[in-house]
Design a protein around this motif. Structure first.
Motif, mmCIF file in Angstrom:
data_model
loop_
_atom_site.group_PDB
_atom_site.id
_atom_site.type_symbol
_atom_site.label_atom_id
_atom_site.label_comp_id
_atom_site.label_asym_id
_atom_site.label_seq_id
_atom_site.Cartn_x
_atom_site.Cartn_y
_atom_site.Cartn_z
ATOM 1 N N ALA A 32 0.761 -1.212 -0.093
ATOM 2 C CA ALA A 32 -0.371 -0.059 0.699
ATOM 3 C C ALA A 32 1.443 1.109 0.307
ATOM 4 N N ILE A 33 1.943 1.450 0.783
ATOM 5 C CA ILE A 33 2.542 2.192 0.849
ATOM 6 C C ILE A 33 3.679 2.327 -0.518
ATOM 7 N N HIS A 34 3.629 1.247 -0.873
ATOM 8 C CA HIS A 34 4.539 1.513 -1.842
ATOM 9 C C HIS A 34 4.102 1.786 -3.546
ATOM 10 N N ASP A 35 2.542 2.116 -3.609
ATOM 11 C CA ASP A 35 1.717 2.568 -4.612
ATOM 12 C C ASP A 35 1.193 3.612 -4.418
ATOM 13 N N GLU A 36 1.677 3.437 -3.019
ATOM 14 C CA GLU A 36 1.212 5.782 -2.526
ATOM 15 C C GLU A 36 2.365 6.192 -3.606
ATOM 16 N N LYS A 49 8.282 4.944 7.059
ATOM 17 C CA LYS A 49 7.279 4.998 6.696
ATOM 18 C C LYS A 49 5.667 4.038 7.740
ATOM 19 N N LEU A 50 6.605 2.883 7.607
ATOM 20 C CA LEU A 50 6.070 2.298 8.806
ATOM 21 C C LEU A 50 6.232 2.421 10.091
ATOM 22 N N ARG A 51 7.596 3.146 10.523
ATOM 23 C CA ARG A 51 7.993 3.353 11.697
ATOM 24 C C ARG A 51 6.760 4.402 12.306
ATOM 25 N N HIS A 52 6.521 5.413 10.920
ATOM 26 C CA HIS A 52 5.475 7.149 11.471
ATOM 27 C C HIS A 52 3.863 5.859 12.178
ATOM 28 N N ARG A 53 3.807 4.544 11.593
ATOM 29 C CA ARG A 53 2.515 4.256 11.453
ATOM 30 C C ARG A 53 2.752 3.543 12.739
#
Length: 94
Positions: A32-36, A49-53
Motif C-alpha cells: 500500500a505504501i509503495h503504491d501511494e 513510513k512504517l515506523r511513523h505509522r
C-alpha cells in the motif's frame, strides 16, 4: 523421524504461525505504501513510513518483505552476497 501421531496431526492442521500472519500483514502495508508513492519508495523510506505509522520492524525484515518471493535469501538486487560484518575492511595506504 520419530514424531508422535498426535504431534503430526496437530502440526498438519495448525494454521499459519503468528510470525507468518504478521509477515502477511506487513507485506500488505508495504504494498500500500509503495503504491501511494507511485513505486518510488525503497526500503529506507518504507521503514521510516512504517515506523511513523507505529509498526516497528527491522530494516532487514522490511527489505525481505519487499523482495519478490522467488528471490534467494541473503542476496542483494545485483546478486552479490552482502558484506560480512565480521570481516574488517582492508586498510588503505595513506
Amino acid at each position: 523421524m520419530k514424531v508422535s501421531r498426535a504431534a503430526y496431526y496437530a502440526h498438519r492442521t495448525a494454521g499459519p504461525s503468528a510470525h507468518a500472519r504478521q509477515d502477511a500483514e506487513l507485506t500488505e502495508q508495504i504494498a500500500a505504501i509503495h503504491d501511494e508513492s507511485n513505486g518510488t519508495y525503497g526500503t529506507p523510506r518504507l521503514h521510516a513510513k512504517l515506523r511513523h505509522r507505529g509498526r516497528r520492524h527491522s530494516r532487514k525484515r522490511i527489505a525481505g518483505s519487499c523482495a519478490p518471493p522467488d528471490a534467494p535469501d541473503g542476496l542483494r538486487n545485483d546478486g552479490a552476497p552482502p558484506p560480512s560484518p565480521t570481516r574488517p575492511r582492508a586498510l588503505q595506504p595513506i
